[in-house]
Design a protein around this motif. Structure first.
Motif, mmCIF file in Angstrom:
data_model
loop_
_atom_site.group_PDB
_atom_site.id
_atom_site.type_symbol
_atom_site.label_atom_id
_atom_site.label_comp_id
_atom_site.label_asym_id
_atom_site.label_seq_id
_atom_site.Cartn_x
_atom_site.Cartn_y
_atom_site.Cartn_z
ATOM 1 N N ILE A 31 38.311 58.670 62.489
ATOM 2 C CA ILE A 31 38.893 57.535 61.766
ATOM 3 C C ILE A 31 38.169 56.213 62.084
ATOM 4 O O ILE A 31 37.733 55.528 61.163
ATOM 5 N N PRO A 32 38.009 55.866 63.398
ATOM 6 C CA PRO A 32 37.255 54.646 63.669
ATOM 7 C C PRO A 32 35.825 54.722 63.144
ATOM 8 O O PRO A 32 35.276 53.718 62.675
ATOM 9 N N MET A 34 34.810 56.227 60.467
ATOM 10 C CA MET A 34 34.839 55.920 59.034
ATOM 11 C C MET A 34 34.953 54.415 58.820
ATOM 12 O O MET A 34 34.281 53.845 57.958
ATOM 13 N N GLY A 35 35.812 53.773 59.617
ATOM 14 C CA GLY A 35 35.968 52.326 59.525
ATOM 15 C C GLY A 35 34.641 51.614 59.726
ATOM 16 O O GLY A 35 34.226 50.779 58.915
ATOM 17 N N THR A 36 33.935 52.002 60.804
ATOM 18 C CA THR A 36 32.642 51.380 61.102
ATOM 19 C C THR A 36 31.665 51.580 59.943
ATOM 20 O O THR A 36 30.960 50.650 59.543
ATOM 21 N N TYR A 38 32.322 52.060 56.781
ATOM 22 C CA TYR A 38 32.682 51.227 55.634
ATOM 23 C C TYR A 38 32.177 49.799 55.815
ATOM 24 O O TYR A 38 31.685 49.186 54.870
ATOM 25 N N VAL A 39 32.310 49.299 57.040
ATOM 26 C CA VAL A 39 31.837 47.934 57.296
ATOM 27 C C VAL A 39 30.329 47.846 57.100
ATOM 28 O O VAL A 39 29.820 46.917 56.470
ATOM 29 N N TRP A 40 29.605 48.854 57.606
ATOM 30 C CA TRP A 40 28.156 48.853 57.408
ATOM 31 C C TRP A 40 27.804 48.906 55.919
ATOM 32 O O TRP A 40 26.897 48.226 55.454
ATOM 33 N N ALA A 42 29.552 47.748 53.504
ATOM 34 C CA ALA A 42 29.806 46.418 52.935
ATOM 35 C C ALA A 42 28.667 45.475 53.257
ATOM 36 O O ALA A 42 28.257 44.663 52.418
ATOM 37 N N ILE A 43 28.107 45.576 54.462
ATOM 38 C CA ILE A 43 26.994 44.707 54.837
ATOM 39 C C ILE A 43 25.766 45.011 53.980
ATOM 40 O O ILE A 43 25.123 44.112 53.447
ATOM 41 N N LYS A 47 23.319 42.963 50.803
ATOM 42 C CA LYS A 47 21.873 42.723 50.862
ATOM 43 C C LYS A 47 21.261 43.027 49.489
ATOM 44 O O LYS A 47 21.855 43.729 48.683
ATOM 45 N N ILE A 53 18.250 46.636 57.825
ATOM 46 C CA ILE A 53 18.671 45.864 58.990
ATOM 47 C C ILE A 53 17.886 46.412 60.158
ATOM 48 O O ILE A 53 17.984 47.590 60.480
ATOM 49 N N TYR A 65 24.997 56.820 63.254
ATOM 50 C CA TYR A 65 26.362 56.930 63.771
ATOM 51 C C TYR A 65 26.869 58.378 63.776
ATOM 52 O O TYR A 65 27.587 58.798 64.685
ATOM 53 N N LEU A 195 27.879 51.814 70.475
ATOM 54 C CA LEU A 195 28.493 50.782 69.640
ATOM 55 C C LEU A 195 27.552 50.386 68.506
ATOM 56 O O LEU A 195 27.968 50.276 67.355
ATOM 57 N N LEU A 196 26.302 50.189 68.852
ATOM 58 C CA LEU A 196 25.285 49.721 67.902
ATOM 59 C C LEU A 196 23.940 50.314 68.296
ATOM 60 O O LEU A 196 23.707 50.519 69.477
ATOM 61 N N ASN B 189 43.171 55.381 68.188
ATOM 62 C CA ASN B 189 42.050 55.298 67.246
ATOM 63 C C ASN B 189 42.373 54.398 66.062
ATOM 64 O O ASN B 189 41.493 53.789 65.470
ATOM 65 N N ASN B 192 41.518 50.711 66.008
ATOM 66 C CA ASN B 192 40.126 50.370 65.698
ATOM 67 C C ASN B 192 39.920 49.905 64.271
ATOM 68 O O ASN B 192 39.023 49.106 64.009
ATOM 69 N N ILE B 193 40.712 50.427 63.336
ATOM 70 C CA ILE B 193 40.487 49.964 61.967
ATOM 71 C C ILE B 193 41.303 48.716 61.662
ATOM 72 O O ILE B 193 41.000 47.996 60.733
ATOM 73 N N LEU B 196 39.252 45.438 61.367
ATOM 74 C CA LEU B 196 38.165 45.301 60.390
ATOM 75 C C LEU B 196 38.694 44.594 59.144
ATOM 76 O O LEU B 196 39.853 44.772 58.775
ATOM 77 N N ALA B 200 36.423 45.077 53.191
ATOM 78 C CA ALA B 200 35.230 45.911 53.351
ATOM 79 C C ALA B 200 35.490 47.335 52.851
ATOM 80 O O ALA B 200 34.559 48.099 52.651
ATOM 81 N N PHE B 201 36.774 47.663 52.663
ATOM 82 C CA PHE B 201 37.106 49.026 52.252
ATOM 83 C C PHE B 201 37.239 49.099 50.738
ATOM 84 O O PHE B 201 38.006 48.347 50.146
#
Lengths: 268, 267
Positions: A31-32, A34-36, A38-40, A42-43, A47, A53, A65, A195-196, B189, B192-193, B196, B200-201
């Motif tokens: 789950i986290p 997937m969140g990460t 999605y943010v990537w 969006a970034i 562009k 990047i 990841y 993390l990155l 977990n 963590n979301i 954010l 972004a989703f």
């Protein structure tokens, strides 16, 4: 040698009990992730087309990841450090001092069998998830790269184990090692590239972190897979990683020897 | 009024007990604060590295996201301060039969099992989170109006209620499964979301589930958006408040139902 095979099989049987737990752990852990991702996305969407990047395209980043998650399943210590610390605190290691069995080898067997079971259970949700993202997932360029990746993961696992083992041995000196384990873990999360990707961090920070063993726990194997380290750099990297394995082993042996002198066998 | 005063004095007694307990392990107390602060710092490092490669993520600027991470951490630390240890202890109370004893006491059992221990270090950590938010506000050159601040407080309370109710609901399952450790880990977990930016989703199953099912994308996003005047529509506030009330209601129903079917573990 046979006695350690027995330990391996006991380890497998013991951890099989937790298979449902493992399945949940691996599935929830996505789950986290997937969140990460999605943010990537969006970034990258912000562009211009084909934006990068650092040296990473969107596919490169997604693959990074996913591979981190994969290496983590293969190498992370689960309960090993807590159990070692508890063995020392409760006086359980006394029996190992009396028997012709080496505690480090015993622990290593349990770690390996635990990882084998965890990985085979975690493979189900992780493979499904990777399948969903197959459009962005990069395969290794050739069999040689894949082989070296696996070799590097194996060494990463050994460093990870020696590190956790040594840290747990602090239980010889302090009452509660859990905070030390958590502080170390937080640092590892950044320094290992969890993390990155380390090569998108500020250069001075990345250079500094590369002097520690942490990048060889995760960032280095993943970079081998993605073909980001090649040629002489690859071989030097593998040599450094092997040196860290040796250093980790020596440290674990040394700390054990010191700790055992301090040990007072509470509880018998 | 009298009941309220009684419960407040009970909570004060629990506070005193917790202070005594924590102060017997002073070094450990400090180290735990350090652990939590390190993780908070890691989240901030993550965001600041992202923003060294971009100016905006789905319409959020750097200091707005810092505000969001701060808010998420603020709510999470408050949750830990009041509830976390107590909730994880519940499955232990059930397994050992200690719950029987609590059921016999002349207080509301849910009050007792939810608030028995106070995690003092988390108050310090939530203050740190507020400080980070204040710093971000300063970098944004932003001073909230009294109305915005009040809206933030109410929405943060709603967010806290969501976390508490959902975790309580999950732990109640240990009436049947006995061990709720996996559940607790799983819930962690979800935090963590929560930090954010929701925009972004993309629209889809993931976003719908974490908005209307387990409203993680609301709990800290809405308070920050209220504070910064970033709300898409005022309905978002209604939605979060409604979800908080619904989660609390469902958790109470399930709790009562579980108690009625509770047959005790031992004796």
């Amino acid at each position: 040698m046979t006695k350690y095979l027995h330990v391996l099989s006991i380890g497998v049987q013991n951890t099989l009990v937790y298979r449902v737990n493992f399945l949940f752990r691996a599935a929830f852990g996505l789950i986290p992730l997937m969140g990460t991702l999605y943010v990537w996305r969006a970034i990258y969407a912000g562009k211009a087309d084909g934006g990068q990047i650092g040296a990473y395209t969107l596919s490169g980043m997604v693959s990074y990841y996913l591979l981190v998650n994969f290496v983590d399943a293969l190498t992370a210590v689960a309960e090993d450090d807590w159990q070692i610390a508890a063995d020392i605190k409760d006086g359980n290691i006394s029996q190992f001092l009396l028997k012709p069995i080496d505690y480090l080898a015993y622990r290593l067997c349990l770690y390996l069998s635990g990882r084998a079971i965890y990985t085979s259970v975690a493979l189900v949700p992780v493979a499904l998830f990777t399948y969903f993202l197959r459009a962005d997932f990069m395969w290794p360029t050739d069999a040689g790269t894949a082989g070296l990746f696996l070799l590097s993961v194996l060494m990463a696992g050994l460093i990870q184990f020696f590190l956790a083992y040594t840290l747990a041995l602090l239980a010889f000196w302090v009452l509660d090692v859990s905070t030390f384990i958590f502080i170390q873990f937080a640092f590892e999360y950044l320094a290992s590239g969890h993390l990155l990707p380390l090569d998108i961090l500020p250069t001075w920070l990345a250079q500094m972190l590369k002097l520690t063993p942490y990048p060889y726990l995760c960032w280095f194997p993943v970079s081998v897979y993605l073909g980001r380290v090649t040629g002489p750099e690859l071989w030097t990297g593998l040599a450094i990683q092997a040196a860290w394995v040796a250093a980790g082993y020596a440290l674990a042996r040394h700390v054990w020897a010191r700790g055992i002198r301090k040990y007072s066998a509470v509880g018998g | 009024m009298k009941t309220l005063a009684r419960y407040l004095s009970l909570y004060a007694a629990m506070w005193r007990n917790s202070v005594t307990r924590e102060m017997s392990f002073k070094l450990n107390f400090v180290l735990w604060i350090v652990v939590e602060l390190l993780w908070f710092a890691l989240q901030l490092v993550f965001m600041s590295v992202l923003y060294s490669h971009t100016d905006s993520i789905a319409g959020w600027s750097k200091w707005e996201v810092v505000m969001l991470v701060g808010c998420s951490n603020f709510i999470q630390q408050l949750f830990t301060a009041f509830f976390l240890t107590n909730l994880t202890d519940i499955s232990e109370h059930i397994r050992t039969g200690k719950l029987d004893f609590m059921l016999l006491l002349p207080v509301n059992t849910r009050f007792l099992v939810s608030l028995r221990k106070v995690d003092l270090g988390s108050y310090i950590n939530s203050a740190c989170a507020l400080a980070v938010m204040a710093y971000a506000a300063w970098r944004l050159d932003f001073t909230p109006t009294a109305l915005q601040a009040a809206g933030f407080a109410v929405m943060a309370l709603a967010g806290l209620t969501v976390h508490y109710s959902l975790m309580f609901l999950l732990v109640t399952t240990s009436f049947w499964t006995v061990r709720a450790q996996g559940v607790v880990y799983g819930y962690y977990n979800l935090f963590n979301i929560a930090r954010l930016p929701d925009s972004a989703f993309p629209r889809g199953a993931f976003k719908a589930f974490f908005t209307f099912g387990l409203p993680m994308l609301l709990v800290s996003n809405v308070p920050v958006k209220v504070l910064l005047g970033k709300l898409g529509s005022p309905w978002e506030m209604v939605l979060l408040a409604g979800m908080a009330a619904a989660c609390l209601g469902v958790s109470e129903l399930v709790w009562r139902w579980s108690l009625r079917h509770y047959t005790s573990a031992s004796s």
